[in-house]
Scaffold this motif. Structure first.
Motif, PDB file in Angstrom:
ATOM      1  N   GLY A  27       6.787  17.624  -1.626  1.00 27.94           N
ATOM      2  CA  GLY A  27       5.907  17.216  -2.715  1.00 27.94           C
ATOM      3  C   GLY A  27       6.030  15.770  -3.156  1.00 27.94           C
ATOM      4  O   GLY A  27       5.350  15.353  -4.093  1.00 27.94           O
ATOM      5  N   LYS A  28       6.879  14.992  -2.490  1.00 24.62           N
ATOM      6  CA  LYS A  28       7.032  13.592  -2.871  1.00 24.62           C
ATOM      7  C   LYS A  28       5.935  12.746  -2.244  1.00 24.62           C
ATOM      8  O   LYS A  28       5.464  13.021  -1.145  1.00 24.62           O
ATOM      9  CB  LYS A  28       8.401  13.056  -2.431  1.00 24.62           C
ATOM     10  CG  LYS A  28       9.570  13.659  -3.192  1.00 24.62           C
ATOM     11  CD  LYS A  28      10.873  12.998  -2.767  1.00 24.62           C
ATOM     12  CE  LYS A  28      12.047  13.559  -3.547  1.00 24.62           C
ATOM     13  NZ  LYS A  28      13.327  12.899  -3.129  1.00 24.62           N
ATOM     14  N   ARG A  29       5.555  11.690  -2.966  1.00 26.43           N
ATOM     15  CA  ARG A  29       4.550  10.783  -2.433  1.00 26.43           C
ATOM     16  C   ARG A  29       5.158   9.918  -1.333  1.00 26.43           C
ATOM     17  O   ARG A  29       6.377   9.716  -1.270  1.00 26.43           O
ATOM     18  CB  ARG A  29       3.999   9.875  -3.546  1.00 26.43           C
ATOM     19  CG  ARG A  29       3.241  10.620  -4.629  1.00 26.43           C
ATOM     20  CD  ARG A  29       2.593   9.651  -5.584  1.00 26.43           C
ATOM     21  NE  ARG A  29       1.573   8.839  -4.924  1.00 26.43           N
ATOM     22  CZ  ARG A  29       0.972   7.793  -5.481  1.00 26.43           C
ATOM     23  NH1 ARG A  29       1.322   7.405  -6.695  1.00 26.43           N
ATOM     24  NH2 ARG A  29       0.050   7.131  -4.830  1.00 26.43           N
ATOM     25  N   HIS A  30       4.314   9.408  -0.481  1.00 32.04           N
ATOM     26  CA  HIS A  30       4.785   8.510   0.572  1.00 32.04           C
ATOM     27  C   HIS A  30       5.339   7.234  -0.060  1.00 32.04           C
ATOM     28  O   HIS A  30       4.854   6.797  -1.112  1.00 32.04           O
ATOM     29  CB  HIS A  30       3.635   8.157   1.521  1.00 32.04           C
ATOM     30  CG  HIS A  30       3.240   9.272   2.428  1.00 32.04           C
ATOM     31  ND1 HIS A  30       3.886   9.540   3.614  1.00 32.04           N
ATOM     32  CD2 HIS A  30       2.261  10.214   2.323  1.00 32.04           C
ATOM     33  CE1 HIS A  30       3.333  10.579   4.206  1.00 32.04           C
ATOM     34  NE2 HIS A  30       2.347  11.010   3.446  1.00 32.04           N
ATOM     35  N   PRO A  31       6.351   6.620   0.554  1.00 33.37           N
ATOM     36  CA  PRO A  31       6.914   5.380  -0.017  1.00 33.37           C
ATOM     37  C   PRO A  31       5.911   4.230   0.065  1.00 33.37           C
ATOM     38  O   PRO A  31       5.064   4.195   0.958  1.00 33.37           O
ATOM     39  CB  PRO A  31       8.129   5.109   0.874  1.00 33.37           C
ATOM     40  CG  PRO A  31       7.803   5.779   2.178  1.00 33.37           C
ATOM     41  CD  PRO A  31       7.014   7.004   1.823  1.00 33.37           C
ATOM     42  N   GLN A  32       6.046   3.334  -0.876  1.00 31.72           N
ATOM     43  CA  GLN A  32       5.191   2.138  -0.842  1.00 31.72           C
ATOM     44  C   GLN A  32       5.716   1.192   0.229  1.00 31.72           C
ATOM     45  O   GLN A  32       6.915   0.980   0.360  1.00 31.72           O
ATOM     46  CB  GLN A  32       5.196   1.432  -2.202  1.00 31.72           C
ATOM     47  CG  GLN A  32       4.336   0.173  -2.219  1.00 31.72           C
ATOM     48  CD  GLN A  32       4.206  -0.415  -3.614  1.00 31.72           C
ATOM     49  OE1 GLN A  32       3.537   0.133  -4.466  1.00 31.72           O
ATOM     50  NE2 GLN A  32       4.874  -1.528  -3.841  1.00 31.72           N
ATOM     51  N   ARG A  33       4.821   0.628   0.998  1.00 31.00           N
ATOM     52  CA  ARG A  33       5.193  -0.311   2.054  1.00 31.00           C
ATOM     53  C   ARG A  33       4.531  -1.646   1.784  1.00 31.00           C
ATOM     54  O   ARG A  33       3.437  -1.707   1.214  1.00 31.00           O
ATOM     55  CB  ARG A  33       4.783   0.226   3.423  1.00 31.00           C
ATOM     56  CG  ARG A  33       5.351   1.584   3.768  1.00 31.00           C
ATOM     57  CD  ARG A  33       5.176   1.892   5.239  1.00 31.00           C
ATOM     58  NE  ARG A  33       5.482   3.255   5.561  1.00 31.00           N
ATOM     59  CZ  ARG A  33       6.708   3.735   5.747  1.00 31.00           C
ATOM     60  NH1 ARG A  33       7.751   2.939   5.616  1.00 31.00           N
ATOM     61  NH2 ARG A  33       6.901   5.013   6.064  1.00 31.00           N
ATOM     62  N   TYR A  38       0.843  -1.193   0.000  1.00 30.85           N
ATOM     63  CA  TYR A  38       0.000   0.000   0.000  1.00 30.85           C
ATOM     64  C   TYR A  38       0.878   1.243   0.000  1.00 30.85           C
ATOM     65  O   TYR A  38       2.071   1.189   0.281  1.00 30.85           O
ATOM     66  CB  TYR A  38      -0.912   0.025   1.241  1.00 30.85           C
ATOM     67  CG  TYR A  38      -0.187   0.292   2.534  1.00 30.85           C
ATOM     68  CD1 TYR A  38      -0.027   1.587   3.011  1.00 30.85           C
ATOM     69  CD2 TYR A  38       0.374  -0.755   3.263  1.00 30.85           C
ATOM     70  CE1 TYR A  38       0.656   1.836   4.189  1.00 30.85           C
ATOM     71  CE2 TYR A  38       1.057  -0.510   4.439  1.00 30.85           C
ATOM     72  CZ  TYR A  38       1.196   0.784   4.894  1.00 30.85           C
ATOM     73  OH  TYR A  38       1.888   1.027   6.051  1.00 30.85           O
ATOM     74  N   ARG A  39       0.260   2.355  -0.329  1.00 34.88           N
ATOM     75  CA  ARG A  39       0.940   3.646  -0.259  1.00 34.88           C
ATOM     76  C   ARG A  39       0.044   4.621   0.485  1.00 34.88           C
ATOM     77  O   ARG A  39      -1.131   4.785   0.129  1.00 34.88           O
ATOM     78  CB  ARG A  39       1.247   4.178  -1.664  1.00 34.88           C
ATOM     79  CG  ARG A  39       2.199   5.381  -1.676  1.00 34.88           C
ATOM     80  CD  ARG A  39       2.301   5.964  -3.076  1.00 34.88           C
ATOM     81  NE  ARG A  39       2.826   5.012  -4.029  1.00 34.88           N
ATOM     82  CZ  ARG A  39       4.126   4.803  -4.269  1.00 34.88           C
ATOM     83  NH1 ARG A  39       5.024   5.514  -3.590  1.00 34.88           N
ATOM     84  NH2 ARG A  39       4.528   3.926  -5.158  1.00 34.88           N
ATOM     85  N   LYS A  40       0.564   5.235   1.525  1.00 37.46           N
ATOM     86  CA  LYS A  40      -0.223   6.173   2.317  1.00 37.46           C
ATOM     87  C   LYS A  40      -0.627   7.370   1.465  1.00 37.46           C
ATOM     88  O   LYS A  40       0.133   7.831   0.615  1.00 37.46           O
ATOM     89  CB  LYS A  40       0.601   6.635   3.527  1.00 37.46           C
ATOM     90  CG  LYS A  40      -0.180   7.440   4.538  1.00 37.46           C
ATOM     91  CD  LYS A  40       0.713   7.815   5.712  1.00 37.46           C
ATOM     92  CE  LYS A  40      -0.032   8.705   6.704  1.00 37.46           C
ATOM     93  NZ  LYS A  40       0.837   9.113   7.819  1.00 37.46           N
TER      94      LYS A  40
END
Length: 255
Positions: free
Chosen positions: A86-92, A77-79
């Motif tokens: 401006g970067k997206r949250h990392p995928q976990r 998932y990605r938060k």
């Protein structure tokens, strides 16, 4: 066969060149994961030796990863939102369990639970890690000082492989005995007890310095293992060592 020919040709020129990739070949498929498909692809993995990743059609992000020695459910998932800059949250990716103890329906339910937590603004992977750290810390607190000395011996001191390491372990063991801390828990050790250790050896300052040094390094190990929050041996320890040094000098110079 091609590999054998390549080796023979190289040997005729008096050198050998061999390049081998150790990365397991992988195969990714998308399907509705059920017990039948699990059994099918587990058999296929055993025949081919490839890593097979099944992505579930009905639950986005849910995967079944089949390796040579293991088979496990995973959910990625990605938060929502963005980080500073401006970067997206990392995928976990979270491991949910294995198909022996968790059916496809149960794996989907676990994935949906994580989805709802993410929608609520939570980060389930970080929460799970925090819970795991707290569990390990709780288990660590149940070990006595002597039990942790055994861990210190095996992890840090190579079980006393050298004379220095044996002396360190011996001094820590004597210090715990002298302070009656063998059956105590590390968090119960106080700075006053460390000062008491120095007082016990006023007539033998060299022994006192060895005891204090070994004990302080043992406490540093416990600090690194997150067993204690602070090293009580560092609180006023320099004053204690200086006092012992002056006691060992028959003609101390004024400071």
């Amino acid at each position: 066969m091609l590999l054998n020919v390549s080796l023979i040709s190289a040997q005729n020129r008096k050198f050998v060149s061999l390049s081998v990739s150790l990365k397991m070949p992988s195969k990714s498929l998308t399907c509705k994961i059920d017990q039948r498909s699990i059994e099918k692809f587990v058999k296929e993995q055993r025949l081919l030796g490839d890593r097979i990743t099944l992505s579930d059609e009905t639950c986005a992000g849910l995967k079944l990863v089949i390796n040579n020695k293991s088979c496990s459910w995973a959910y990625s998932y990605r938060k929502r939102g963005y980080l500073d800059g401006g970067k997206r949250h990392p995928q976990r990716t979270m491991k949910l369990g294995d198909p022996v103890s968790m059916s496809p329906a149960e794996a989907r339910l676990a994935a949906e639970t994580i989805k709802s937590q993410v929608r609520a603004g939570e980060d389930p992977a970080l929460t799970s890690r925090a819970i795991d750290r707290a569990r390990r810390a709780e288990e660590a607190r149940k070990r006595t000082c002597v039990q942790w000395l055994q861990q210190y011996s095996s992890k840090q001191m190579q079980s006393g492989a050298t004379k220095y390491q044996r002396d360190e372990l011996r001094h820590v063991g004597f210090a715990l005995h002298e302070l009656s801390l063998e059956a105590a828990y590390p968090e119960e050790i106080t700075s006053k007890q460390i000062r008491d250790l120095a007082d016990m050896h006023q007539a033998r300052p060299a022994t006192g310095r060895h005891r204090l040094g070994a004990m302080s390094r043992f406490l540093d190990f416990l600090l690194d293992e997150e067993v204690i929050a602070v090293n009580p041996g560092n609180q006023g320890n320099q004053v204690i060592i200086l006092t012992l040094a002056l006691m060992s000098d028959p003609c101390p110079q004024p400071i």
